[in-house]
Design a protein around this motif. Structure first.
Motif, mmCIF file in Angstrom:
data_model
loop_
_atom_site.group_PDB
_atom_site.id
_atom_site.type_symbol
_atom_site.label_atom_id
_atom_site.label_comp_id
_atom_site.label_asym_id
_atom_site.label_seq_id
_atom_site.Cartn_x
_atom_site.Cartn_y
_atom_site.Cartn_z
ATOM 1 N N LEU A 102 0.819 -1.218 0.000
ATOM 2 C CA LEU A 102 0.000 0.000 0.000
ATOM 3 C C LEU A 102 0.853 1.268 0.000
ATOM 4 N N LYS A 103 2.156 1.100 0.245
ATOM 5 C CA LYS A 103 3.105 2.226 0.334
ATOM 6 C C LYS A 103 2.734 3.174 1.465
ATOM 7 N N VAL A 104 2.418 2.606 2.602
ATOM 8 C CA VAL A 104 2.017 3.408 3.753
ATOM 9 C C VAL A 104 2.962 3.165 4.921
ATOM 10 N N LEU A 105 3.297 4.242 5.601
ATOM 11 C CA LEU A 105 4.114 4.181 6.817
ATOM 12 C C LEU A 105 3.158 4.243 7.998
ATOM 13 N N ARG A 106 3.016 3.115 8.698
ATOM 14 C CA ARG A 106 2.024 3.010 9.756
ATOM 15 C C ARG A 106 2.693 2.475 11.032
ATOM 16 N N HIS A 107 2.297 2.998 12.176
ATOM 17 C CA HIS A 107 2.873 2.544 13.436
ATOM 18 C C HIS A 107 2.408 1.121 13.746
ATOM 19 N N VAL A 108 3.239 0.401 14.479
ATOM 20 C CA VAL A 108 2.906 -0.979 14.840
ATOM 21 C C VAL A 108 1.849 -1.017 15.933
ATOM 22 N N SER A 109 2.037 -0.200 16.968
ATOM 23 C CA SER A 109 1.116 -0.222 18.109
ATOM 24 C C SER A 109 1.043 1.167 18.739
ATOM 25 N N PRO A 110 0.088 1.385 19.657
ATOM 26 C CA PRO A 110 0.003 2.690 20.325
ATOM 27 C C PRO A 110 1.264 3.059 21.090
ATOM 28 N N ALA A 111 2.134 2.080 21.354
ATOM 29 C CA ALA A 111 3.392 2.361 22.044
ATOM 30 C C ALA A 111 4.288 3.302 21.238
ATOM 31 N N PHE A 112 3.974 3.478 19.963
ATOM 32 C CA PHE A 112 4.691 4.448 19.119
ATOM 33 C C PHE A 112 4.734 5.808 19.802
ATOM 34 N N ALA A 113 3.629 6.170 20.474
ATOM 35 C CA ALA A 113 3.501 7.493 21.091
ATOM 36 C C ALA A 113 4.301 7.627 22.379
ATOM 37 N N GLU A 114 5.041 6.589 22.757
ATOM 38 C CA GLU A 114 5.855 6.659 23.967
ATOM 39 C C GLU A 114 7.284 7.116 23.690
ATOM 40 N N ALA A 142 10.959 10.652 3.950
ATOM 41 C CA ALA A 142 11.891 11.270 3.003
ATOM 42 C C ALA A 142 12.598 10.210 2.166
ATOM 43 N N ARG A 143 12.966 9.113 2.817
ATOM 44 C CA ARG A 143 13.720 8.076 2.110
ATOM 45 C C ARG A 143 12.888 7.403 1.013
ATOM 46 N N PHE A 144 11.619 7.146 1.314
ATOM 47 C CA PHE A 144 10.791 6.387 0.371
ATOM 48 C C PHE A 144 9.755 7.243 -0.359
ATOM 49 N N HIS A 145 9.912 8.556 -0.260
ATOM 50 C CA HIS A 145 8.964 9.448 -0.946
ATOM 51 C C HIS A 145 8.972 9.199 -2.451
ATOM 52 N N TYR A 146 10.145 8.918 -3.007
ATOM 53 C CA TYR A 146 10.249 8.718 -4.454
ATOM 54 C C TYR A 146 9.520 7.457 -4.913
ATOM 55 N N LEU A 147 9.238 6.549 -3.978
ATOM 56 C CA LEU A 147 8.475 5.346 -4.301
ATOM 57 C C LEU A 147 6.979 5.532 -4.078
ATOM 58 N N GLN A 207 21.648 13.356 14.353
ATOM 59 C CA GLN A 207 21.897 12.057 13.728
ATOM 60 C C GLN A 207 20.781 11.704 12.751
ATOM 61 N N GLU A 208 19.536 11.880 13.175
ATOM 62 C CA GLU A 208 18.410 11.582 12.299
ATOM 63 C C GLU A 208 18.344 12.571 11.131
ATOM 64 N N THR A 209 18.629 13.841 11.426
ATOM 65 C CA THR A 209 18.558 14.874 10.397
ATOM 66 C C THR A 209 19.622 14.650 9.332
ATOM 67 N N GLU A 210 20.825 14.289 9.741
ATOM 68 C CA GLU A 210 21.883 14.048 8.765
ATOM 69 C C GLU A 210 21.540 12.856 7.867
ATOM 70 N N LYS A 211 20.960 11.809 8.454
ATOM 71 C CA LYS A 211 20.524 10.669 7.639
ATOM 72 C C LYS A 211 19.447 11.109 6.649
ATOM 73 N N ALA A 212 18.552 11.976 7.096
ATOM 74 C CA ALA A 212 17.487 12.459 6.206
ATOM 75 C C ALA A 212 18.060 13.294 5.071
ATOM 76 N N LEU A 213 19.099 14.075 5.346
ATOM 77 C CA LEU A 213 19.722 14.893 4.310
ATOM 78 C C LEU A 213 20.347 14.033 3.214
ATOM 79 N N GLN A 214 20.611 12.784 3.518
ATOM 80 C CA GLN A 214 21.231 11.883 2.545
ATOM 81 C C GLN A 214 20.210 11.115 1.709
ATOM 82 N N THR A 215 18.920 11.347 1.963
ATOM 83 C CA THR A 215 17.881 10.656 1.205
ATOM 84 C C THR A 215 17.634 11.362 -0.126
#
Length: 380
Positions: free
Chosen positions: A118-130, A143-148, A179-187
């Motif tokens: 479905l090309k959807v990014l979905r959380h596994v469980s409500p624990a995502f919000a923790e 950002a990484r999979f936007h092109y798909l 760390q996360e931002t630098e990885k995103a800049l490489q997408t």
């Protein structure tokens, strides 16, 4: 003891995209058993080990319980009775919660394969919000999979906004955010990372600045299409922020102070904004151009100056929309003479008997005359 390939390697294999790392989860074992087999412990907070031969990561199956604020506020339980399904349940997105057995069987208790289709990014469980770090991870995968064609599920967006509203984002340390931002800049589409963070309200909190309701990152998008250099992409993003905030200083401060970026990244962003300010002058005299060379350390740091030149050339079509004097013709005219001027040596003036400041004055005058001869006018 059972060992399963998990996470990104399984996901990327199903997407038929390249991957370079493999992570494994070990079910039904103890840390002592892995140590006895020569595994090397590397996890400070979690039971993670390196394989003695391949150096790939193996982690004991574990569950986590929220005990405090932030992404470190968790108690970890890793014992032989933790099942594979329980370990996969604690993961962030369903597409990252697929496992593969040694025989090749796919184990997918949380619908990750369907969400890949479905090309959807979905959380596994409500624990995502923790865990506030998952807001950044979701944005990075967007950002990484936007092109798909991937997008974040609205119910996952709701949990991301919930984390932001609870103030959990503020618990993230600047180094982890970077760390996360630098990885995103490489997408392939780094602008999507910042757009997602803005949509859920996180970007303004992370940068501690007031952004407009509608944001866009045209300079970053332009550069991402032509360069995969994350340092230059960062500088382009800061230029976009400077336009939105109407302040170069605020754009530099809110990114370099809140994200703890490397000095080289901050320097390149500063140089780009300084260049834009310089080019905003209706007339660039030879004196102003020579001062620009001096302020950007063009004489002593030629490689960095070349990077700045390439960055400016790539962005003129975009940044000229807000800075009409920042044209490709003007950029080329200013940057082109530098190599010739750099080769002019002080030795000739020393031989003439000049000393101290007189040498610098003579060299400056000679360089100015070269520029005048090249341009046939005192300004551009």
């Amino acid at each position: 003891m059972e060992i399963y390939l998990v996470g990104g390697a399984v996901r990327d294999a199903l997407l038929k995209v390249d991957f370079h790392e493999r992570d494994y989860v070990v079910v039904g074992a103890t840390a002592e058993e892995l140590l006895a087999q020569g595994f090397i412990p590397v996890g400070k907070d979690f039971p993670v080990f390196l394989h003695p031969e391949t150096q790939e990561e193996y982690a004991l199956a574990r569950t986590e319980r929220k005990t405090g604020q932030g992404y470190t506020g968790f108690a970890c339980y890793a014992q032989p009775d933790v099942t594979l399904e329980q370990d996969l349940e604690r993961r962030d997105l369903t597409i990252n919660a697929i496992a593969q057995s040694s025989s090749g069987e796919l184990i997918d208790p949380w619908g990750g394969i369907r969400d890949l289709e479905l090309k959807v990014l979905r959380h596994v469980s409500p624990a995502f919000a923790e865990d506030p770090l998952r807001v950044l991870r979701a944005a990075r995968f967007a950002a990484r999979f936007h092109y798909l064609g991937f997008f974040i599920a609205e119910e996952t967006y709701a949990l991301m906004r919930q984390l932001v509203a609870a103030g959990e984002i503020k618990a993230l340390v600047a180094e982890r955010v970077w760390q996360e931002t630098e990885k995103a800049l490489q997408t392939q589409t780094p602008s999507e990372y910042f757009l997602v963070l803005h949509r859920c309200g996180a970007l303004g909190q992370l940068l501690q600045c007031n952004l407009p309701t509608e944001v866009n990152f045209p300079a970053l998008e332009q550069l991402a299409a032509t360069s995969n250099n994350s340092m230059l992409r960062y500088a382009a993003w800061v230029a976009d922020l400077a336009t939105m905030l109407a302040s170069n200083e605020q754009a530099l401060n809110c990114t370099s102070e809140q994200l703890r970026i490397p000095n080289a990244y901050a320097d390149m962003a500063r140089l780009l904004l300084h260049t834009l300010t310089t080019f905003a002058q209706p007339q660039l005299t030879t004196k102003a151009v020579l001062a620009f060379y001096q302020s950007t350390d063009a004489w002593r740091r030629p490689e960095r100056f070349l990077q700045l030149e390439a960055l400016c050339q790539a962005l003129t079509s975009t940044l000229s929309l807000t800075n009409p004097l920042f044209t490709l013709e003007r950029v080329n005219k200013v940057f082109a003479p530098v190599n010739e001027l750099r080769e002019m040596s002080v030795q000739a003036y020393i031989k003439q008997g000049l000393k101290g400041p007189a040498i610098g004055q003579a060299l400056q005058q000679a360089r100015s005359e070269v520029l005048l001869a090249r341009w046939q006018q005192p300004f551009i």
